[in-house]
Design an enzyme around this catalytic site. Structure first.
Site, PDB file in Angstrom:
ATOM      1  N   PHE A 141       0.760  -1.061   0.001  1.00 23.42           N
ATOM      2  CA  PHE A 141      -0.166  -0.059  -0.003  1.00 23.42           C
ATOM      3  C   PHE A 141       0.934   1.086  -0.072  1.00 23.42           C
ATOM      4  O   PHE A 141       1.718   1.572   0.881  1.00 23.42           O
ATOM      5  CB  PHE A 141      -0.945   0.121   1.229  1.00 23.42           C
ATOM      6  CG  PHE A 141      -1.786   1.386   1.231  1.00 23.42           C
ATOM      7  CD1 PHE A 141      -3.167   1.157   0.438  1.00 23.42           C
ATOM      8  CD2 PHE A 141      -1.495   2.463   1.981  1.00 23.42           C
ATOM      9  CE1 PHE A 141      -3.773   2.383   0.376  1.00 23.42           C
ATOM     10  CE2 PHE A 141      -2.377   3.645   1.815  1.00 23.42           C
ATOM     11  CZ  PHE A 141      -3.545   3.507   0.888  1.00 23.42           C
ATOM     12  N   ASP A 226       9.602   3.075   1.783  1.00 20.99           N
ATOM     13  CA  ASP A 226       8.412   3.953   2.023  1.00 20.99           C
ATOM     14  C   ASP A 226       8.041   3.651   3.298  1.00 20.99           C
ATOM     15  O   ASP A 226       7.458   2.768   3.870  1.00 20.99           O
ATOM     16  CB  ASP A 226       7.339   3.341   1.362  1.00 20.99           C
ATOM     17  CG  ASP A 226       5.857   4.046   1.385  1.00 20.99           C
ATOM     18  OD1 ASP A 226       5.876   4.970   2.412  1.00 20.99           O
ATOM     19  OD2 ASP A 226       4.899   3.835   0.839  1.00 20.99           O
ATOM     20  N   LYS A 255       3.031  11.740   6.744  1.00 17.31           N
ATOM     21  CA  LYS A 255       2.258  11.209   8.025  1.00 17.31           C
ATOM     22  C   LYS A 255       2.477  12.142   8.909  1.00 17.31           C
ATOM     23  O   LYS A 255       2.254  13.407   8.970  1.00 17.31           O
ATOM     24  CB  LYS A 255       1.826  10.087   8.266  1.00 17.31           C
ATOM     25  CG  LYS A 255       0.985   9.479   6.994  1.00 17.31           C
ATOM     26  CD  LYS A 255       0.569   8.101   7.294  1.00 17.31           C
ATOM     27  CE  LYS A 255      -0.297   7.224   6.093  1.00 17.31           C
ATOM     28  NZ  LYS A 255      -1.493   7.978   5.721  1.00 17.31           N
TER      29      LYS A 255
END
Length: 320
Positions: A141, A226, A255
């Site tokens: 994801f 990531d 984030k």
């Protein structure tokens, strides 16, 4: 109808149904706790999909944001501003890297990493035009943009959104033999989550990340980590890669870099890698804006102490 039911009905009637939230309407939050419109308190174990690593309403982050909002919030990159250089320098130092390319969302940062790897492959590695390949893992994801869903194996995010972007090869997560077979002379990067988040918080087999690091180094391929969800203190280390002593060629961050206040993301790498860009080839109106830099600088300062990583590790053991 209760206040909760009324608010949910209004949201359902007027918003696109891209999420199916729990029937809870949050009104206030502080630290790890949230309170709904009926006055019920909840322990927030989701933490904004890792955007709230420092909790709701962290005083240091709010103070940094308020102070900057009184000065200047946006200039665009048409000008220099007085927080940009310090942000890039200090984030690079935190990562043990040299150069930063700031964006806004995690998906934007992943898209930037894809562009960077391809440009590096063509201009530095010498891959023939239009032939660059990036190897990714199944059940990944990395976001929901058109390019990113092109290498997703989740039918919910992928179905009915084609045609898809070519140039990606998918191998099973944690399978070193498959990874080794996938790398060719046209491979420019391996893009992995050090811990797969949306797939179910999956930790790779011991030794997998170091082996991938060694393999990519041998084959002259960029190792892109990531760390949008797993990084910045979430796993008890600054970066999840640290658990196995791995330093990638490129970090993708987001984030928690915005402290739960605003979207801030970045790609961090060497001068050789990010130096492939020239003015006009990539950018963002809001990327690296003064408000984002001010908040992110405070996030970096907090992470430098090590106390938040240690607390995450300690509370993780407690919750287990």
């Amino acid at each position: 109808m209760t206040a909760t039911e009324d608010l949910i009905a209004t949201a359902d009637a007027h918003s696109a149904h891209t999420y199916h939230p729990l029937p809870v309407v949050i009104a206030t939050a502080d630290g790890a706790w949230m309170t709904d419109v009926e006055g019920r308190r909840y322990l927030d174990l989701l933490a904004g999909y890792s955007a709230l690593n420092f909790g709701h309403g962290n005083r240091r982050l709010l103070d940094a944001a308020r102070a900057q909002m009184e000065r200047v919030t946006l200039t665009s990159r048409a000008f220099h501003h007085d927080r940009f250089g310090a942000f890039c320098e200090q984030l690079a130092a935190l990562c043990g890297m040299e150069t930063v390319l700031p964006m806004n969302t995690g998906a934007e940062a992943v898209e930037t990493a894809v562009k960077t790897a391809r440009k590096w492959g063509y201009t530095v590695k010498g891959v023939p035009a239009e032939m660059a390949k990036i190897v990714v893992a199944g059940n990944n994801f990395h976001g929901r943009t058109t390019t990113i869903i092109s290498f997703s194996t989740d039918p919910e995010t992928r179905a009915d959104f084609g045609p898809y972007t070519p140039g990606f090869q998918i191998v099973p997560y944690g399978d070193l033999t498959a990874m080794r077979s996938a790398l060719t002379e046209n491979t420019v990067a391996v893009l992995l989550e050090p811990v797969q988040g949306e797939a179910g918080v999956l930790v790779p087999p011991a030794g997998y990340l170091p082996a991938v690091r060694e393999l990519t180094r041998e084959r002259n391929v960029l190792f892109v980590a990531d760390e949008v969800q797993s990084g910045l203190g979430r796993t008890g280390r600054t970066f999840a890669c640290e658990h196995e002593g791995v330093v990638p060629d490129m970090y993708v961050l987001g984030k928690a870099l915005g402290g739960g206040i605003l979207p801030v993301s970045a790609v961090v790498s060497s001068r050789e890698v990010l130096g492939v860009f020239r003015p006009g080839e990539h950018g963002s109106t809001f990327g690296g804006n003064p408000l984002a830099c001010a908040v992110a600088l405070e996030v970096i300062a907090m992470l430098r102490t090590g106390e938040y990583q240690a607390r995450a590790a300690r509370l993780g053991e407690r919750l287990h």
